[in-house]
Design a protein around this motif. Structure first.
Motif, mmCIF file in Angstrom:
data_model
loop_
_atom_site.group_PDB
_atom_site.id
_atom_site.type_symbol
_atom_site.label_atom_id
_atom_site.label_comp_id
_atom_site.label_asym_id
_atom_site.label_seq_id
_atom_site.Cartn_x
_atom_site.Cartn_y
_atom_site.Cartn_z
ATOM 1 N N MET A 1 2.003 -34.523 12.206
ATOM 2 C CA MET A 1 0.554 -34.533 12.477
ATOM 3 C C MET A 1 0.308 -34.528 14.000
ATOM 4 O O MET A 1 -0.592 -33.847 14.493
ATOM 5 C CB MET A 1 -0.133 -35.763 11.844
ATOM 6 C CG MET A 1 -0.075 -35.819 10.335
ATOM 7 S SD MET A 1 -0.679 -34.340 9.494
ATOM 8 C CE MET A 1 0.838 -33.736 8.837
ATOM 9 N N ALA A 2 1.134 -35.277 14.729
ATOM 10 C CA ALA A 2 0.976 -35.320 16.192
ATOM 11 C C ALA A 2 1.216 -33.931 16.780
ATOM 12 O O ALA A 2 0.474 -33.478 17.673
ATOM 13 C CB ALA A 2 1.933 -36.343 16.794
ATOM 14 N N HIS A 3 2.237 -33.213 16.272
ATOM 15 C CA HIS A 3 2.502 -31.849 16.757
ATOM 16 C C HIS A 3 1.317 -30.930 16.443
ATOM 17 O O HIS A 3 0.955 -30.082 17.264
ATOM 18 C CB HIS A 3 3.788 -31.298 16.145
ATOM 19 C CG HIS A 3 5.024 -31.828 16.827
ATOM 20 N ND1 HIS A 3 5.298 -31.593 18.160
ATOM 21 C CD2 HIS A 3 6.043 -32.594 16.375
ATOM 22 C CE1 HIS A 3 6.437 -32.200 18.492
ATOM 23 N NE2 HIS A 3 6.905 -32.806 17.428
ATOM 24 N N ASN A 4 0.710 -31.109 15.271
ATOM 25 C CA ASN A 4 -0.467 -30.297 14.922
ATOM 26 C C ASN A 4 -1.580 -30.493 15.952
ATOM 27 O O ASN A 4 -2.211 -29.543 16.403
ATOM 28 C CB ASN A 4 -1.010 -30.679 13.542
ATOM 29 C CG ASN A 4 -0.121 -30.197 12.420
ATOM 30 O OD1 ASN A 4 0.846 -29.477 12.660
ATOM 31 N ND2 ASN A 4 -0.435 -30.591 11.198
ATOM 32 N N TYR A 5 -1.820 -31.759 16.291
ATOM 33 C CA TYR A 5 -2.853 -32.045 17.296
ATOM 34 C C TYR A 5 -2.507 -31.391 18.636
ATOM 35 O O TYR A 5 -3.364 -30.778 19.282
ATOM 36 C CB TYR A 5 -2.987 -33.556 17.512
ATOM 37 C CG TYR A 5 -3.886 -34.269 16.525
ATOM 38 C CD1 TYR A 5 -5.224 -33.897 16.383
ATOM 39 C CD2 TYR A 5 -3.432 -35.324 15.761
ATOM 40 C CE1 TYR A 5 -6.064 -34.560 15.494
ATOM 41 C CE2 TYR A 5 -4.264 -35.990 14.872
ATOM 42 C CZ TYR A 5 -5.578 -35.606 14.743
ATOM 43 O OH TYR A 5 -6.408 -36.264 13.868
ATOM 44 N N ALA B 1 9.610 -45.492 14.915
ATOM 45 C CA ALA B 1 9.039 -44.617 13.882
ATOM 46 C C ALA B 1 7.529 -44.479 14.025
ATOM 47 O O ALA B 1 6.943 -43.506 13.577
ATOM 48 C CB ALA B 1 9.373 -45.151 12.501
ATOM 49 N N GLU B 2 6.889 -45.486 14.631
ATOM 50 C CA GLU B 2 5.434 -45.420 14.751
ATOM 51 C C GLU B 2 5.016 -44.763 16.063
ATOM 52 O O GLU B 2 3.841 -44.536 16.300
ATOM 53 C CB GLU B 2 4.853 -46.843 14.672
ATOM 54 C CG GLU B 2 3.494 -46.876 14.012
ATOM 55 C CD GLU B 2 2.594 -47.974 14.552
ATOM 56 O OE1 GLU B 2 1.498 -48.090 14.045
ATOM 57 O OE2 GLU B 2 2.974 -48.673 15.493
ATOM 58 N N ASN B 3 6.000 -44.488 16.907
ATOM 59 C CA ASN B 3 5.647 -44.026 18.239
ATOM 60 C C ASN B 3 5.452 -42.519 18.315
ATOM 61 O O ASN B 3 6.404 -41.755 18.365
ATOM 62 C CB ASN B 3 6.705 -44.474 19.255
ATOM 63 C CG ASN B 3 6.218 -44.253 20.662
ATOM 64 O OD1 ASN B 3 5.097 -43.765 20.864
ATOM 65 N ND2 ASN B 3 7.032 -44.586 21.620
ATOM 66 N N ILE B 4 4.200 -42.108 18.347
ATOM 67 C CA ILE B 4 3.898 -40.682 18.454
ATOM 68 C C ILE B 4 3.357 -40.386 19.859
ATOM 69 O O ILE B 4 2.983 -39.270 20.162
ATOM 70 C CB ILE B 4 2.877 -40.226 17.370
ATOM 71 C CG1 ILE B 4 1.816 -41.307 17.103
ATOM 72 C CG2 ILE B 4 3.559 -39.948 16.047
ATOM 73 C CD1 ILE B 4 0.526 -41.062 17.674
ATOM 74 N N LYS C 1 11.997 -45.729 3.115
ATOM 75 C CA LYS C 1 11.812 -45.672 4.575
ATOM 76 C C LYS C 1 10.510 -46.335 4.988
ATOM 77 O O LYS C 1 10.433 -47.031 5.993
ATOM 78 C CB LYS C 1 11.816 -44.212 5.048
ATOM 79 C CG LYS C 1 13.207 -43.682 5.223
ATOM 80 C CD LYS C 1 13.217 -42.516 6.165
ATOM 81 C CE LYS C 1 14.642 -42.168 6.501
ATOM 82 N NZ LYS C 1 14.783 -40.930 7.211
ATOM 83 N N LEU C 2 9.470 -46.084 4.184
ATOM 84 C CA LEU C 2 8.170 -46.685 4.474
ATOM 85 C C LEU C 2 8.280 -48.207 4.383
ATOM 86 O O LEU C 2 7.768 -48.939 5.241
ATOM 87 C CB LEU C 2 7.128 -46.143 3.483
ATOM 88 C CG LEU C 2 5.709 -46.685 3.614
ATOM 89 C CD1 LEU C 2 5.158 -46.433 5.000
ATOM 90 C CD2 LEU C 2 4.802 -46.040 2.572
ATOM 91 N N ALA C 3 8.969 -48.680 3.344
ATOM 92 C CA ALA C 3 9.140 -50.128 3.156
ATOM 93 C C ALA C 3 9.849 -50.736 4.366
ATOM 94 O O ALA C 3 9.453 -51.792 4.871
ATOM 95 C CB ALA C 3 9.946 -50.388 1.888
ATOM 96 N N GLY D 1 7.607 -41.596 9.405
ATOM 97 C CA GLY D 1 7.903 -41.118 10.756
ATOM 98 C C GLY D 1 7.794 -39.605 10.837
ATOM 99 O O GLY D 1 7.171 -39.063 11.759
ATOM 100 N N VAL D 2 8.357 -38.901 9.853
ATOM 101 C CA VAL D 2 8.318 -37.430 9.841
ATOM 102 C C VAL D 2 6.871 -36.960 9.748
ATOM 103 O O VAL D 2 6.423 -36.075 10.482
ATOM 104 C CB VAL D 2 9.142 -36.873 8.642
ATOM 105 C CG1 VAL D 2 8.886 -35.389 8.444
ATOM 106 C CG2 VAL D 2 10.622 -37.147 8.849
#
Ligand SMILES: NC(=O)c1ccc[n+]([C@@H]2O[C@H](COP(=O)([O-])OP(=O)(O)OC[C@H]3O[C@@H](n4cnc5c(N)ncnc54)[C@H](OP(=O)(O)O)[C@@H]3O)[C@@H](O)[C@H]2O)c1
Length: 309
Positions: free
Chosen positions: A88-92, A117-120, A261-263, A82-83
């Motif tokens: 990456m979304a902020h970079n874009y 967590a997947e929602n960007i 967290k990924l799991a 999520g982090v």
């Protein structure tokens, strides 16, 4: 148009580059691998070598572009997915703001509004440009990650694999199996990356005023029907897709030393498929179904399967 495509020569971006170049657009392709420069050039596009983790690289690459296809490649080495996704979304967002880009097509996912967590999408939503979020279904290409498992025991399912093969061969921090706590008679929508690329190419050259969301799929069926199609193509018609409980899935990930967290995110995402929520979302939102049937993908899969065995 001048269009920037992220995702290098990956499953979606390779056919997308082909479509866009064929239509006469000037395409710049972002890859983190310098060795891909000549392959990208041979497709009629220009390579921009760097990482989407580098906001100033993105800013330079976006300069003078009209549109961008933005994706965040999955990085399974990240402790907290999520982090990483949000960063990456902020970079874009930062790079698009600094550019003249008017049109943005974002690769999101079928679980965007189911798994926080997947929602960007809300991060990109801060932009004052025309945006389309693509929410594709489960990729056919995920089957490649089960190839060794299918080859070995004729079963799909992480925990069984873990038991039979030992953990290190299945989870090495870069790759992992994508099947587990959904399967059996669960109905799901699969999608061919080419079908996503067709929709992305269509969207990139339009300039709608409003935000839009497009669900993209190719074919709906049960997991066992899918296993049968793959099984028939490779000469193992008995192939089954094993359904595991969420608890067993988590145990398997833990044994495989996947970051906790990924799991948990992956288990929850797959649980949403098993519960039928993902499918409900697809139907509710009028998903566009493409043309590539699983049987066509299975023929390609079989070629790779037999080549490697
Ligand atoms: N699998 C599914 O069922 C599913 C469902 C919904 C959504 N999605 C989303 O689909 C996306 C994956 O799409 P795909 O299968 O087309 O991708 P892919 O084939 O994995 O290709 C992505 C490419 O991006 C490049 N890349 C990786 N990290 C980079 C970085 N830091 N900076 C620049 N480039 C980088 C890599 O190429 P280089 O080595 O050349 O850099 C990589 O091959 C993910 O975002 C995933 O969340 C997947």
């Amino acid at each position: 148009m001048k269009i920037v495509v992220t995702g290098s020569l990956g499953n979606i971006s390779r056919p997308l580059i082909e479509f866009l170049v064929h239509q006469g657009h000037q395409v710049t392709v972002i890859s983190s691998d310098r060795n891909k420069t000549s392959r990208i050039a041979s497709m009629g596009a220009k390579a921009a070598i760097g990482s989407i983790a580098d906001a100033s690289f993105l800013e330079n690459t976006f300069e003078g572009a009209d549109a961008v296809f933005a994706m965040i490649p999955l990085d399974s080495t990240q402790e907290d997915l999520g982090v990483y996704m949000r960063q990456m979304a902020h970079n874009y967002v930062e790079a698009i703001r600094a550019s003249e880009i008017k049109r943005v097509v974002i690769l999101s996912g079928w679980a965007a509004d189911l798994i926080e967590a997947e929602n960007i999408e809300h991060i990109f939503g801060e932009l004052d440009v025309s945006i389309t979020f693509l929410r594709p279904a489960i990729f056919y290409t995920n089957f490649y990650q089960s190839m060794e498992l299918i080859r070995g025991k004729g079963l799909m399912g992480k925990l069984l694999a873990l038991r039979y093969y030992g953990i290190s061969s299945l989870w090495n921090g870069k790759t992992g199996l994508l099947m587990g706590n959904y399967g059996g008679e669960d109905r799901v929508v699969f999608v061919a990356p080419e079908d996503i690329a067709i929709v992305a190419a269509e969207e990139l050259i339009q300039l709608p005023d409003q935000r839009s969301i497009r669900y993209v799929g190719s074919e709906e069926m049960t997991c066992n029907e899918a296993a049968k199609i793959i099984g028939n193509a490779i000469g193992k018609p008995w192939l089954k897709w094993v359904l595991l409980s969420d608890k067993k899935m988590m145990q398997g990930f833990k044994m495989a030393k996947m970051p906790a967290k990924l799991a948990s995110i992956l288990t929850n995402m797959q649980a949403a498929i098993h519960s039928g929520k993902a499918l409900e979302n697809f139907h509710k939102n009028g998903a566009k179904m493409g043309h590539v049937k699983l049987s066509r993908f299975a023929a390609e899969f079989a070629q790779v399967y037999h080549r490697k065995s």
